[in-house]
Design an enzyme around this catalytic site. Structure first.
Site, PDB file in Angstrom:
ATOM      1  N   GLY A 124      59.988  34.424  21.718  1.00 14.22           N
ATOM      2  CA  GLY A 124      60.174  35.811  21.305  1.00 14.22           C
ATOM      3  C   GLY A 124      59.116  36.782  21.770  1.00 14.22           C
ATOM      4  O   GLY A 124      58.919  37.828  21.144  1.00 14.22           O
ATOM      5  N   SER A 125      58.426  36.485  22.881  1.00 12.97           N
ATOM      6  CA  SER A 125      57.412  37.453  23.326  1.00 12.97           C
ATOM      7  C   SER A 125      58.066  38.749  23.816  1.00 12.97           C
ATOM      8  O   SER A 125      57.531  39.838  23.598  1.00 12.97           O
ATOM      9  CB  SER A 125      56.498  36.844  24.381  1.00 12.97           C
ATOM     10  OG  SER A 125      57.215  36.488  25.522  1.00 12.97           O
ATOM     11  N   ASN A 126      59.237  38.632  24.444  1.00 11.70           N
ATOM     12  CA  ASN A 126      59.939  39.864  24.848  1.00 11.70           C
ATOM     13  C   ASN A 126      60.440  40.635  23.619  1.00 11.70           C
ATOM     14  O   ASN A 126      60.361  41.866  23.580  1.00 11.70           O
ATOM     15  CB  ASN A 126      61.109  39.536  25.777  1.00 11.70           C
ATOM     16  CG  ASN A 126      60.656  39.259  27.187  1.00 11.70           C
ATOM     17  OD1 ASN A 126      60.309  40.176  27.927  1.00 11.70           O
ATOM     18  ND2 ASN A 126      60.615  37.991  27.569  1.00 11.70           N
TER      19      ASN A 126
ATOM     20  N   MET B 244      69.581  31.284  24.483  1.00  9.48           N
ATOM     21  CA  MET B 244      69.930  30.108  25.293  1.00  9.48           C
ATOM     22  C   MET B 244      71.398  29.692  25.164  1.00  9.48           C
ATOM     23  O   MET B 244      71.699  28.502  25.201  1.00  9.48           O
ATOM     24  CB  MET B 244      68.996  28.941  24.924  1.00  9.48           C
ATOM     25  CG  MET B 244      67.524  29.220  25.174  1.00  9.48           C
ATOM     26  SD  MET B 244      67.180  29.777  26.846  1.00  9.48           S
ATOM     27  CE  MET B 244      67.313  28.205  27.691  1.00  9.48           C
ATOM     28  N   ARG B 245      72.294  30.683  25.041  1.00 11.76           N
ATOM     29  CA  ARG B 245      73.715  30.347  24.956  1.00 11.76           C
ATOM     30  C   ARG B 245      74.509  31.258  25.868  1.00 11.76           C
ATOM     31  O   ARG B 245      74.192  32.449  25.983  1.00 11.76           O
ATOM     32  CB  ARG B 245      74.268  30.578  23.541  1.00 11.76           C
ATOM     33  CG  ARG B 245      73.436  29.989  22.494  1.00 11.76           C
ATOM     34  CD  ARG B 245      74.166  29.766  21.188  1.00 11.76           C
ATOM     35  NE  ARG B 245      73.727  28.477  20.722  1.00 11.76           N
ATOM     36  CZ  ARG B 245      74.422  27.369  20.796  1.00 11.76           C
ATOM     37  NH1 ARG B 245      75.645  27.383  21.233  1.00 11.76           N
ATOM     38  NH2 ARG B 245      73.899  26.234  20.416  1.00 11.76           N
ATOM     39  N   LEU B 246      75.540  30.663  26.476  1.00 10.14           N
ATOM     40  CA  LEU B 246      76.458  31.493  27.268  1.00 10.14           C
ATOM     41  C   LEU B 246      77.343  32.268  26.305  1.00 10.14           C
ATOM     42  O   LEU B 246      77.778  31.737  25.287  1.00 10.14           O
ATOM     43  CB  LEU B 246      77.350  30.594  28.123  1.00 10.14           C
ATOM     44  CG  LEU B 246      76.897  30.319  29.548  1.00 10.14           C
ATOM     45  CD1 LEU B 246      77.940  29.468  30.261  1.00 10.14           C
ATOM     46  CD2 LEU B 246      76.681  31.625  30.331  1.00 10.14           C
TER      47      LEU B 246
ATOM     48  N   ASN C  52      70.458  41.296  30.108  1.00  9.86           N
ATOM     49  CA  ASN C  52      69.653  40.073  30.000  1.00  9.86           C
ATOM     50  C   ASN C  52      68.447  40.183  30.923  1.00  9.86           C
ATOM     51  O   ASN C  52      68.479  40.927  31.915  1.00  9.86           O
ATOM     52  CB  ASN C  52      70.506  38.867  30.422  1.00  9.86           C
ATOM     53  CG  ASN C  52      69.748  37.556  30.306  1.00  9.86           C
ATOM     54  OD1 ASN C  52      69.028  37.317  29.334  1.00  9.86           O
ATOM     55  ND2 ASN C  52      69.900  36.684  31.304  1.00  9.86           N
TER      56      ASN C  52
ATOM     57  N   HIS D   8      65.962  37.694  33.272  1.00 11.74           N
ATOM     58  CA  HIS D   8      65.939  36.346  33.835  1.00 11.74           C
ATOM     59  C   HIS D   8      64.663  36.182  34.674  1.00 11.74           C
ATOM     60  O   HIS D   8      64.306  37.079  35.442  1.00 11.74           O
ATOM     61  CB  HIS D   8      67.179  36.143  34.727  1.00 11.74           C
ATOM     62  CG  HIS D   8      67.248  34.772  35.304  1.00 11.74           C
ATOM     63  ND1 HIS D   8      67.636  33.673  34.564  1.00 11.74           N
ATOM     64  CD2 HIS D   8      66.949  34.304  36.545  1.00 11.74           C
ATOM     65  CE1 HIS D   8      67.570  32.602  35.325  1.00 11.74           C
ATOM     66  NE2 HIS D   8      67.160  32.942  36.526  1.00 11.74           N
TER      67      HIS D   8
HETATM   68  C1  GRF Z   1      61.869  34.817  29.449  1.00 11.87           C
HETATM   69  O1  GRF Z   1      61.117  34.290  30.501  1.00 11.87           O
HETATM   70  C2  GRF Z   1      63.185  35.342  29.942  1.00 11.87           C
HETATM   71  O2  GRF Z   1      63.160  35.723  31.269  1.00 11.87           O
HETATM   72  C3  GRF Z   1      64.105  34.157  29.781  1.00 11.87           C
HETATM   73  O3  GRF Z   1      63.659  33.506  28.632  1.00 11.87           O
HETATM   74  C4  GRF Z   1      62.268  33.753  28.446  1.00 11.87           C
HETATM   75  C5  GRF Z   1      62.093  34.189  27.035  1.00 11.87           C
HETATM   76  O4  GRF Z   1      60.746  34.257  26.674  1.00 11.87           O
HETATM   77  N1  GRF Z   1      65.473  34.590  29.726  1.00 11.87           N
HETATM   78  P1  GRF Z   1      60.335  34.832  25.263  1.00 11.87           P
HETATM   79  O5  GRF Z   1      61.094  34.033  24.207  1.00 11.87           O
HETATM   80  O6  GRF Z   1      60.691  36.279  25.227  1.00 11.87           O
HETATM   81  O7  GRF Z   1      58.867  34.610  25.133  1.00 11.87           O
END
Ligand code: GRF
Length: 206
Positions: free
Chosen positions: A14-16, A93-95, A110, A112
């Site tokens: 969850g850093s983003n 982590m799900r489609l 999203n 990536h």
């Molecule tokens: C990120 O690297 C993003 O690109 C990918 O999953 C990771 C999530 O990282 N989709 P975080 O959980 O936000 O730390």
């Protein structure tokens, strides 16, 4: 003035998510604010981050539903109840099925950890290292029915240093993601993003 309402979907660290919450609270997200976390893993660190930031959480365990569509219908109800304008996937982590993808077409993005279309899917950082590319980065894209195939909104690149490891590269990519994602969300909040087939244009700020 009312703000632009976003929901973040995440399954892990969850850093983003944290960056988006912090930027919203600091007024650095073009008027957007995180109104909801959607998470499929009760034990994920992102859940704790949401609780600490007082962001409501919609937690679900996929196994207790008869289908993916069934849990997505419930999520859509939540999103509608909160008038969510943009759905932001950040390590979810799900489609997604057509329940979400059709309902939020053009409002579902999203991030990536590679320069798409190279290295879609899981382990993108490892894939890039193993392939031996000299540049990689992060991509923000619309979500369609495929795996990381939607129209590209923005990309940021970094050089892969000769001694890079999966861990060091993941750290560097996270750093650029945390600049890129808030910037893109603020474009949406300001109504600057125009999509025409695969071509995405960013208009000047109003
Ligand atoms: C990120 O690297 C993003 O690109 C990918 O999953 C990771 C999530 O990282 N989709 P975080 O959980 O936000 O730390």
């Amino acid at each position: 003035m009312s703000h632009y309402r976003i929901a973040v979907f995440a399954s892990g660290e969850g850093s983003n998510f944290q960056t988006l919450v912090d930027a919203g609270k600091a007024g650095l997200l073009g008027g957007a604010k995180v109104e909801l976390l959607v998470c499929d893993k009760p034990e994920a660190p992102v859940v704790k981050r949401a609780r600490e930031a007082c962001v409501p959480v919609h937690l679900f365990t996929p196994k207790s539903y008869s289908s993916r569509e069934a849990y997505e219908l419930e999520i859509v109800e939540q999103l509608e109840a909160l008038n969510i304008e943009l759905v932001v996937l950040a390590g979810y982590m799900r489609l997604l099925t057509s329940v979400m993808v059709d309902k939020y077409a053009g409002r579902l993005i999203n991030i990536h950890p590679s320069l798409l279309p190279s290295f879609p899917g899981t382990n993108a950082i490892l894939q890039a290292l193993n392939y031996g590319v000299k540049l990689t980065g992060a991509t923000v894209h619309f979500v369609d029915g495929g795996m990381d195939t939607g129209a590209i909104i923005a990309q940021q690149s970094i050089v892969i240093e000769p001694n890079a490891t999966v861990e060091s590269l993941a750290k560097d990519i996270h750093a650029i993601e945390q600049e890129l994602y808030p910037r893109v969300v603020s474009w949406f909040a300001q109504g600057c993003v125009v999509i025409n087939d695969r071509q995405v244009t960013i208009l000047p700020f109003k």
